[in-house]
Design a protein around this motif. Structure first.
Motif, PDB file in Angstrom:
ATOM      1  N   GLY A  13       9.049  40.814  17.726  1.00  0.00           N
ATOM      2  CA  GLY A  13      10.104  41.813  17.811  1.00  0.00           C
ATOM      3  C   GLY A  13      11.060  41.772  16.641  1.00  0.00           C
ATOM      4  N   LEU A  14      11.164  40.613  15.980  1.00  0.00           N
ATOM      5  CA  LEU A  14      12.043  40.499  14.809  1.00  0.00           C
ATOM      6  C   LEU A  14      11.599  41.429  13.679  1.00  0.00           C
ATOM      7  CD1 LEU A  14      12.512  36.624  14.741  1.00  0.00           C
ATOM      8  CD2 LEU A  14      14.202  38.343  15.437  1.00  0.00           C
ATOM      9  N   LEU A  15      10.315  41.764  13.641  1.00  0.00           N
ATOM     10  CA  LEU A  15       9.800  42.731  12.672  1.00  0.00           C
ATOM     11  C   LEU A  15       9.615  44.101  13.317  1.00  0.00           C
ATOM     12  CD1 LEU A  15       8.556  43.588   9.959  1.00  0.00           C
ATOM     13  CD2 LEU A  15       6.394  42.624  10.741  1.00  0.00           C
ATOM     14  N   ALA A  16       9.143  44.121  14.544  1.00  0.00           N
ATOM     15  CA  ALA A  16       8.825  45.391  15.204  1.00  0.00           C
ATOM     16  C   ALA A  16      10.059  46.267  15.394  1.00  0.00           C
ATOM     17  CB  ALA A  16       8.155  45.120  16.550  1.00  0.00           C
TER      18      ALA A  16
ATOM     19  N   SER B   8      11.457  47.967  12.312  1.00  0.00           N
ATOM     20  CA  SER B   8      10.448  48.865  11.743  1.00  0.00           C
ATOM     21  C   SER B   8      10.168  50.053  12.645  1.00  0.00           C
ATOM     22  CB  SER B   8       9.139  48.092  11.510  1.00  0.00           C
ATOM     23  OG  SER B   8       9.364  47.010  10.636  1.00  0.00           O
ATOM     24  N   GLY B   9      10.813  50.096  13.801  1.00  0.00           N
ATOM     25  CA  GLY B   9      10.595  51.207  14.721  1.00  0.00           C
ATOM     26  C   GLY B   9       9.289  51.130  15.481  1.00  0.00           C
ATOM     27  N   LEU B  10       8.728  49.938  15.585  1.00  0.00           N
ATOM     28  CA  LEU B  10       7.434  49.764  16.248  1.00  0.00           C
ATOM     29  C   LEU B  10       7.616  49.312  17.696  1.00  0.00           C
ATOM     30  CD1 LEU B  10       5.582  48.003  13.298  1.00  0.00           C
ATOM     31  CD2 LEU B  10       5.416  50.398  14.002  1.00  0.00           C
ATOM     32  N   THR B  11       8.499  49.996  18.401  1.00  0.00           N
ATOM     33  CA  THR B  11       8.783  49.658  19.791  1.00  0.00           C
ATOM     34  C   THR B  11       8.452  50.839  20.690  1.00  0.00           C
ATOM     35  OG1 THR B  11      11.066  50.367  19.533  1.00  0.00           O
ATOM     36  CG2 THR B  11      10.615  48.031  19.186  1.00  0.00           C
TER      37      THR B  11
ATOM     38  N   PRO C 269       9.448  53.570  23.744  1.00  0.00           N
ATOM     39  CA  PRO C 269      10.679  54.362  23.898  1.00  0.00           C
ATOM     40  C   PRO C 269      11.841  53.589  24.540  1.00  0.00           C
ATOM     41  CG  PRO C 269       8.786  55.693  24.460  1.00  0.00           C
ATOM     42  CD  PRO C 269       8.277  54.284  24.250  1.00  0.00           C
ATOM     43  N   ASP C 270      11.533  52.576  25.353  1.00  0.00           N
ATOM     44  CA  ASP C 270      12.617  51.794  25.964  1.00  0.00           C
ATOM     45  C   ASP C 270      13.029  50.591  25.121  1.00  0.00           C
ATOM     46  OD1 ASP C 270      10.346  50.299  26.415  1.00  0.00           O
ATOM     47  OD2 ASP C 270      10.746  49.940  28.536  1.00  0.00           O
ATOM     48  N   GLY C 271      12.509  50.507  23.885  1.00  0.00           N
ATOM     49  CA  GLY C 271      12.923  49.455  22.962  1.00  0.00           C
ATOM     50  C   GLY C 271      12.153  48.150  23.066  1.00  0.00           C
ATOM     51  N   GLU C 272      11.116  48.126  23.875  1.00  0.00           N
ATOM     52  CA  GLU C 272      10.305  46.916  24.019  1.00  0.00           C
ATOM     53  C   GLU C 272       9.183  46.921  22.978  1.00  0.00           C
ATOM     54  OE1 GLU C 272      11.067  44.390  26.144  1.00  0.00           O
ATOM     55  OE2 GLU C 272      12.849  45.612  26.515  1.00  0.00           O
TER      56      GLU C 272
ATOM     57  N   LEU D 172       5.206  54.727   8.988  1.00  0.00           N
ATOM     58  CA  LEU D 172       6.283  54.510   9.947  1.00  0.00           C
ATOM     59  C   LEU D 172       7.085  55.789  10.153  1.00  0.00           C
ATOM     60  CD1 LEU D 172       7.547  51.042   8.706  1.00  0.00           C
ATOM     61  CD2 LEU D 172       6.070  51.511  10.671  1.00  0.00           C
ATOM     62  N   ASP D 173       7.787  55.854  11.265  1.00  0.00           N
ATOM     63  CA  ASP D 173       8.660  57.005  11.515  1.00  0.00           C
ATOM     64  C   ASP D 173       9.692  57.102  10.399  1.00  0.00           C
ATOM     65  OD1 ASP D 173       7.325  57.657  13.840  1.00  0.00           O
ATOM     66  OD2 ASP D 173       8.696  56.524  15.121  1.00  0.00           O
TER      67      ASP D 173
END
Length: 122
Positions: free
Chosen positions: A25-28, A31-34, A36-39, A93-94
């Motif tokens: 998650g420190l990279l995800a 980078s917007g790689l989560t 919609p709920d941020g997980e 990426l977005d």
């Protein structure tokens, strides 16, 4: 070659690689790689771990390689990896996340290039 700078880049890269291997998650998240709920989805974690394991391995190589061809080679791998990240990840990426990811990737590559070509003061 500015060996202390290259060693510092290597050490920082290795620490980052170890941290993100343990907590993708420190990279995800930046980078917007989560989701919609941020997980961070399990599949995303699985895909990111080898990427940052590469950072761990290359960072250790830069931090410990003998000065000369071995250190230059490890640094060239670091530069190629960072530029590859910029070329392959950045455009996919977005849009809101692209500038940050590109800046980080190109910034680390530039720091490594500077370390390769800078002369260390006496």
């Amino acid at each position: 070659m500015h060996t202390p700078l290259l060693r510092a880049v290597g050490a920082a890269t290795a620490v980052y690689g170890a941290l993100v291997t343990a907590r993708p998650g420190l990279l995800a998240k930046p980078s917007g790689l989560t989701t919609p709920d941020g997980e961070v989805a399990r599949d995303t974690e699985i895909c990111l771990r080898p990427l940052v394991w590469r950072d761990l391995a290359v960072g250790i190589a830069m931090a410990t390689a003998p000065e000369g061809p071995a250190l230059r080679t490890a640094t060239a791998v670091r530069i190629a990896s960072d530029l590859g990240d910029a070329l392959l990840l950045g455009p996919t990426l977005d849009r809101p996340y692209r500038p940050k990811v590109l800046a980080v990737s190109v910034g680390w590559a530039a720091l490594s290039v500077i370390g390769l070509y800078a002369r260390r003061g006496k």
